[in-house]
Design an enzyme around this catalytic site. Structure first.
Site, PDB file in Angstrom:
ATOM      1  N   ASP A 136       0.399  -1.258  -0.490  1.00 52.22           N
ATOM      2  CA  ASP A 136      -0.051   0.020  -0.272  1.00 52.22           C
ATOM      3  C   ASP A 136       0.985   1.194  -0.042  1.00 52.22           C
ATOM      4  O   ASP A 136       0.691   2.439   0.600  1.00 52.22           O
ATOM      5  CB  ASP A 136      -0.826  -0.031   0.911  1.00 52.22           C
ATOM      6  CG  ASP A 136      -1.623  -1.154   1.292  1.00 52.22           C
ATOM      7  OD1 ASP A 136      -3.070  -1.671   0.737  1.00 52.22           O
ATOM      8  OD2 ASP A 136      -1.366  -1.476   2.207  1.00 52.22           O
ATOM      9  N   HIS A 137       1.636   1.169  -0.995  1.00 48.40           N
ATOM     10  CA  HIS A 137       2.835   2.569  -0.833  1.00 48.40           C
ATOM     11  C   HIS A 137       2.716   3.384  -2.288  1.00 48.40           C
ATOM     12  O   HIS A 137       3.721   3.155  -3.404  1.00 48.40           O
ATOM     13  CB  HIS A 137       4.386   1.826  -0.539  1.00 48.40           C
ATOM     14  CG  HIS A 137       4.316   1.466   1.218  1.00 48.40           C
ATOM     15  ND1 HIS A 137       5.691   0.892   0.927  1.00 48.40           N
ATOM     16  CD2 HIS A 137       2.823   1.278   1.606  1.00 48.40           C
ATOM     17  CE1 HIS A 137       5.604   0.692   1.990  1.00 48.40           C
ATOM     18  NE2 HIS A 137       4.111   0.908   3.234  1.00 48.40           N
ATOM     19  N   GLN A 138       1.974   3.133  -2.594  1.00 43.35           N
ATOM     20  CA  GLN A 138       1.066   3.508  -4.793  1.00 43.35           C
ATOM     21  C   GLN A 138       1.906   5.057  -4.498  1.00 43.35           C
ATOM     22  O   GLN A 138       1.620   6.082  -3.099  1.00 43.35           O
ATOM     23  CB  GLN A 138      -0.069   3.520  -4.773  1.00 43.35           C
ATOM     24  CG  GLN A 138      -0.908   2.115  -4.908  1.00 43.35           C
ATOM     25  CD  GLN A 138      -1.226   1.874  -3.429  1.00 43.35           C
ATOM     26  OE1 GLN A 138      -1.753   2.219  -2.804  1.00 43.35           O
ATOM     27  NE2 GLN A 138      -1.235   0.324  -3.674  1.00 43.35           N
TER      28      GLN A 138
END
Ligand code: FAD
Ligand code: NAG
Ligand code: NAG
Ligand code: NAG
Length: 630
Positions: free
Chosen positions: A552-554
């Site tokens: 979840d590090h977009q």
């Protein structure tokens, strides 16, 4: 005892639909003693055509910091607009992080079907959780506080982004920080007295000791990965206050809730940025709140802090983006810029479970749901304080690390979880990951329940990926979720590096530290990989493609570059190229993803952005850290 967790789950999921009443009673439930810095902000509904100096879109990791720093100038009137509502008692509990993504606090974005990742998940689709709440994704996240390697930022500067080298951004990391780890209080790499509390989970997992010894056996130091060297083993540093989540809303907004020049409009969705097409100047936004359409005007600037997905989508629906794509969507282009390209992320492989012969080592559903754990939590202690369940971090370098003449720069991270997917008896972790129940039973049903509880995980994370994705619109309506193609493992070296991570984990498990508990891999082959020789490199490539998921590090959809670089969307001062009155300050401006969890980098970006804005409007730097108004 499972019913406790289950009923919490149901209570929360239901109650969050009825926001106002819920705000009231979860506020009452916030644990005592109440910290005077904490308390919910009141909600403000702007009137149509109301004017503000600055309008900030999105109260996430970046937006809360910006709102705080800009309202330090008393004559600036600021409106902060957020689609979600308040955090609550449950979202404060660090170990329940995964479960928040199954509630309405998540925007519930999905990727397009992926070729080489998430294959065995629901429809080849990766879940992409994003926070929709005051505090944004810093409320859903796993609390891990990590900054990356100095070269990550020096690279940004080398691309022509003046002011963004490591030595120039380190002061901003330190500015927001209040380090509470006593051994690091004197470190020149850490800040004291900032708004954001950083501490170790008060709970010491028994696995931590083994992890430390295993690292030492393999020649790694036990160290502060936010200090001088990154490579090594460590205990996770967390955005946490007395064992509870310290989101950016709790850290930066709540203590300034009485500032008169700040208004926060909750449950308000911005549909469009208002832009004068002749002068290419942004003059406000249009939002929807309680079915009403309201237009608000910005006398100085509109600042987008809606995150990598939200900011890119808002720009495009407002006419700022790739001309051809906008025309396809029947949007009149205002400025032609490569918005939505350069999408980068960290991917991890989370299906492996390691079995130990002693039930006192792991943290599982049963322990988490026990009344003793709940009581300990109310006192700010116990296993519920483990950040997203993580009990150890390691940073290492694989042979696939890019040849950047920097032997101190890691490309693989290992995250040790106190439990594993096998121990997910209630199915909460499964819902987060998108793993089907069928998959779960095929993988783990051969293990007796009792043994499933004696498992933990170590997951490799690809922290310097080569593959790049793209975000596009599905329509000109902001309510339609965008089409997001992640392209994980598009570059085959990414897959090979992650397999190397699996091999490193096998070395960790093979140390005498872990062998003391007869630690072994659960060796049922992954569904879909039964025909590949177990434990061969090809087998692990297959297993990774079946179940790799996002961390979840977009980042990167509104890339920062100097003027004239055709790949860029914003300037090093974060202004949209070729426009006036419009800035972006959030994860989307990151030109190249750092080898870190992205919350701390985003907070740093917002701290620096606030100073850039003050400079551009002729205000002297204000560097106070104070609690005022109450
Ligand atoms: C499940 C999960 C786990 C993670 N774990 C970690 C971790 O352990 N450590 C770490 O460092 N990082 C972690 N991250 C990543 C990190 O939290 C994010 O990179 C960071 O929070 C992004 O900050 P942002 O300000 O760019 O966006 P966000 O924090 O997502 O903020 C964007 C805000 O804008 C609002 N918004 C969007 N569009 C609109 C609109 N049109 N109108 C009004 N409001 C709007 C959203 O509701 C949201 O509140 C995790 C993320 C997730 C989702
Ligand atoms: C930090 O520095 C202060 C003052 O120099 C000193 O008294 C204290 O012992 C130091 N603490 C640590 C943990 O080194
Ligand atoms: C686990 O294995 C070790 C080594 O074989 C043994 O000494 C120990 O007693 C075992 N623990 C349990 C709880 O069975
Ligand atoms: C956008 O879509 C939403 C939800 O589908 C709908 O309610 C709204 O009316 C649409 N807006 C426009 C301008 O068409």
């Amino acid at each position: 005892m499972q019913w406790i967790l289950l009923s919490l789950y149901i209570a929360m999921a239901n109650a969050m639909e009825t926001t106002n009443l819920f705000d009231f009673w979860t506020d009452l439930f916030r644990p005592l003693p109440r910290n005077p810095r904490e308390g919910f902000m009141s909600d403000y509904t702007p009137i149509d055509q109301e004017e503000f100096d600055f309008i900030i879109v999105g109260a996430g990791s970046a937006g809360c910091v910006l709102a705080n720093r800009l309202t330090e100038i008393p004559e600036w009137k600021i409106l902060l607009i957020e689609a979600g509502g308040n955090e609550n008692f449950f979202s404060d509990i660090p170990i329940f992080a995964a479960f928040l993504s199954t509630t309405p606090m998540n925007w519930m974005y999905n990727s397009e079907p992926e070729q080489k990742a998430c294959r065995d998940l629901r429809g080849n689709v990766c879940f992409l959780p994003r926070g929709k709440v005051l505090g944004g994704s810093s409320v859903l996240n796993f609390l891990i506080y990590q900054r990356g390697h100095p070269d990550d930022y020096d690279d940004w500067a080398k691309m022509g982004n003046h002011g963004w080298s490591y030595s120039e951004v380190l002061p901003y990391f330190k500015k927001s920080e209040n380090i509470k780890i006593s051994s690091l209080r004197n470190s020149t790499y850490h800040g004291r007295g900032g708004y954001l509390d950083i501490e170790y989970a008060p709970y010491k997992s028994p696995l931590e000791r083994l992890f430390k010894r295993a690292g030492e056996e393999l020649g790694y130091e036990w160290r502060d990965p936010n200090g001088e060297q990154v490579i090594g083993f460590s205990k996770p540093q967390a955005t946490m206050r007395n064992g509870r989540r310290c989101s950016t809303s709790k850290a930066f907004l709540e203590p300034i809730r009485f500032r008169r020049n700040l208004k926060v409009s909750k449950h308000s969705m911005v549909n469009k940025i208002l832009i004068d097409p002749r002068t290419k100047t942004s003059y406000g936004v249009e939002l929807t709140k309680q079915m009403k359409r309201i237009r608000v005007r910005a006398l100085r600037e509109v600042i987008l802090a809606a995150g990598s997905i939200g900011s890119a989508q808002l720009l495009m629906v407002s006419g700022v983006g790739p001309e051809e794509h906008l025309r396809e969507m029947e949007i009149e282009p205002v400025v032609n810029l490569p918005v939505g390209y350069n999408l980068q992320d960290h991917v991890t492989f989370s299906g492996n479970a390691f079995i130990v012969n002693d039930s006192s080592l792991t943290v599982n559903d049963m322990l988490a749901a026990s009344p003793l754990s709940a009581i300990a939590y109310l006192a700010g202690r116990g296993p519920l304080t483990l950040p997203g369940g993580a009990a150890g971090l390691a940073f290492t370098r694989s042979p696939y690390a890019m040849d950047d003449h920097s032997p101190t720069r890691p490309d693989i991270e290992l995250v040790m979880g106190g439990g594993s997917l096998a121990g997910d008896l209630l199915g909460i972790l499964r819902s987060l990951l998108g793993v089907t129940d069928q998959w779960y039973y095929r993988m783990y049903s051969s293990l007796p329940m009792r043994v499933r509880q004696n498992t933990f995980s170590i997951n490799p994370v690809l922290i310097r990926p080569r593959s790049i994705g793209r975000l596009k619109l599905r329509s000109g309506n902001f309510s339609d979720h965008p089409s997001i193609k992640m392209n994980y493992f598009d570059d085959p070296k990414d897959l090979k590096a992650l397999v190397n991570g699996v091999r490193l984990i096998q070395q960790v498990i093979g140390t005498s530290a872990f062998q003391q508990y007869e630690t072994r891999l659960h060796d049922v082959p992954f569904p879909g990989c039964e025909n590949v020789l177990f434990d061969s490199d090809q087998y692990w490539e297959c297993a990774i493609m079946q179940t790799a998921i996002t961390l979840d590090h977009q980042v990167g959809t509104c890339k920062m570059t100097p003027a004239g670089d055709p790949s860029g969307v914003v300037s090093p001062r974060l202004l949209i190229h070729g426009m006036r009155g419009l800035r972006v300050a959030d994860a989307s401006i990151i030109p190249r993803i750092p080898a870190a969890h992205t919350n701390a980098p985003v907070i740093m970006i917002a701290e620096k952005a606030a100073d850039l804005i003050k400079e551009d409007w002729g205000m002297h730097r204000v560097t106070t850290n104070f609690i005022d108004g109450s």
